[in-house]
Design a protein around this motif. Sequence first.
Motif, mmCIF file in Angstrom:
data_model
loop_
_atom_site.group_PDB
_atom_site.id
_atom_site.type_symbol
_atom_site.label_atom_id
_atom_site.label_comp_id
_atom_site.label_asym_id
_atom_site.label_seq_id
_atom_site.Cartn_x
_atom_site.Cartn_y
_atom_site.Cartn_z
ATOM 1 N N THR A 44 -11.786 -0.889 4.587
ATOM 2 C CA THR A 44 -10.346 -0.791 4.508
ATOM 3 C C THR A 44 -9.766 -2.090 5.022
ATOM 4 O OG1 THR A 44 -10.377 0.212 6.676
ATOM 5 C CG2 THR A 44 -10.236 1.697 4.803
ATOM 6 N N TYR A 74 -5.036 -2.198 8.279
ATOM 7 C CA TYR A 74 -4.826 -0.760 8.131
ATOM 8 C C TYR A 74 -5.030 -0.162 9.509
ATOM 9 C CZ TYR A 74 -5.584 3.993 6.534
ATOM 10 O OH TYR A 74 -5.511 5.344 6.355
ATOM 11 N N LEU A 131 -10.053 3.329 0.005
ATOM 12 C CA LEU A 131 -8.636 3.650 -0.206
ATOM 13 C C LEU A 131 -8.365 4.232 -1.593
ATOM 14 C CD1 LEU A 131 -6.794 0.631 1.512
ATOM 15 C CD2 LEU A 131 -7.475 2.810 2.493
ATOM 16 N N LEU A 162 -6.268 9.983 0.670
ATOM 17 C CA LEU A 162 -5.054 9.378 1.220
ATOM 18 C C LEU A 162 -3.785 9.894 0.543
ATOM 19 C CD1 LEU A 162 -6.604 5.909 1.654
ATOM 20 C CD2 LEU A 162 -5.411 7.107 3.483
#
Length: 469
Positions: free
Chosen positions: A12, A16, A397, A430
């Motif tokens: 990621t 983040y 993600l 997510l």
Amino acid sequence: MTKPTVPAYASTPANYGARRGTVPAEAFRGALVVAVRPDSPAYDAGIEPGMYISHVNDQSLTDMIVWLWEADEDEVELTVFDPSDDTSTPCVLERFPGEDWGLTFNDAIFDEMRTCVNACVFCFMRMLPKESRDTLTIRDDDYRLSFLQGNFVTLTNMSDSDVEEVIDKFLSPMNVSIHAVSPDVRRSLIGRNAGRGIEVLERLMDAGIEIHAQIVLCPGLNDGDELDRTLRYCEAHPSITSLGIVPLGFTKHQDRFASSYSDDWRAARAVVEQVRPFQERAFERFGRHTFQMSDEFYLAARLDPPQADFYDGYPQFYDGIGMIRSYLDDTDAVLADAARVRRTGDALRSLGLRLVVISGEAARDTVARFVESPELSGEARAIKNYYFGGNVNVTGLICACDILDQLETDLGRVMLILPEVMFNADGLTLDGYHREHLLTLLEERGARALCSSTAPQELLSFIEGDLGL
Ligand code: SF4
């Protein structure tokens, strides 16, 4: 540190900031017990899942650091809170040398999470879609999680007593985001508390705390001469034993950034070249390269990643530094047993199943080396990230909506592997889909939809197990 096993190729962005699924503590009750090992000291004392340990040796049990320090001997005094009848009961546990207490807690932090006091211009948490779940927008910056879990922290919110605790308990190593060292550049990048971060960092280094550092490199903000200054600073402080340099990641849900190194291979290559002399000098002095470029830089620069021994034992592996090299080496190791891989491929073919493994765009070609090998003859399918947009292209993600939009409606005779890293500990993507719901939606299209690590060794074992080989 030894070479890690590869859980999956995914990372990621370093900006983040939040831990997925974290919620702030409400009233302090202590550590929630989620499991008790049968016949353990905790079990014998009558402690059950659902109870809380509020104190250990008269100390409030605020985090795992307290637990590790206080519960280190073979006798410990606990205060156990039972929410079913609102009672607190003291008890003494004893154990044999080497025996564990038999307790599993729900988290590492049991009081309020320390949130960040910064306003980083590159903060990924400020670039999320408006509809993102509340828990995604919690910006933690808790030094305890730096020690316990390797989270990168800025140190800007630490009180003097926090610093003393780190030094007294020698909480080493710590993972620290540096980004830049010139006061004005730091302030423009991080916000008005930036100076405190460097002040604390230097106190920790003076006390001998080892630091794994990180720079989020933003074109035009902390690159060029400022990057040189930051590299020289790190070179002058041997307590910094690794420095990860990762590129700016940005989404479409902001209007400050429109490009990064992923859009400019020459700029990415120039940074790789700028860092090289620092790597060489570090290797001459310490036998480690110390200054490490993230995988995204090598991808953006269209360069092969260095060999495994260049990564100094992968101290920043889970931040996307060395994952590609590790994945490629794992691929070679698995394919060395070609007969085993072919047996799995033959089994899929005899069942009329086509293997499709989902990945982010950045990892597709790397994943394809294994999945599309002649022995397995599957397909690595890149999912473009429209949900976040911008330059977000990593596997961790990927969102369910993009998978559903981009996969064909007829998935008959497809064994579809979703990478496990796209789900949080609660099984959510997510964009808020539960894993089981997503798998069901894909099965309704005819797929044999499964979720697994996509690391070669683990993926192969998973498919073997599913096929009963
Ligand atoms: S503002 Fe900075 S320190 Fe805070 S969460 Fe965002 S990137 Fe991390």
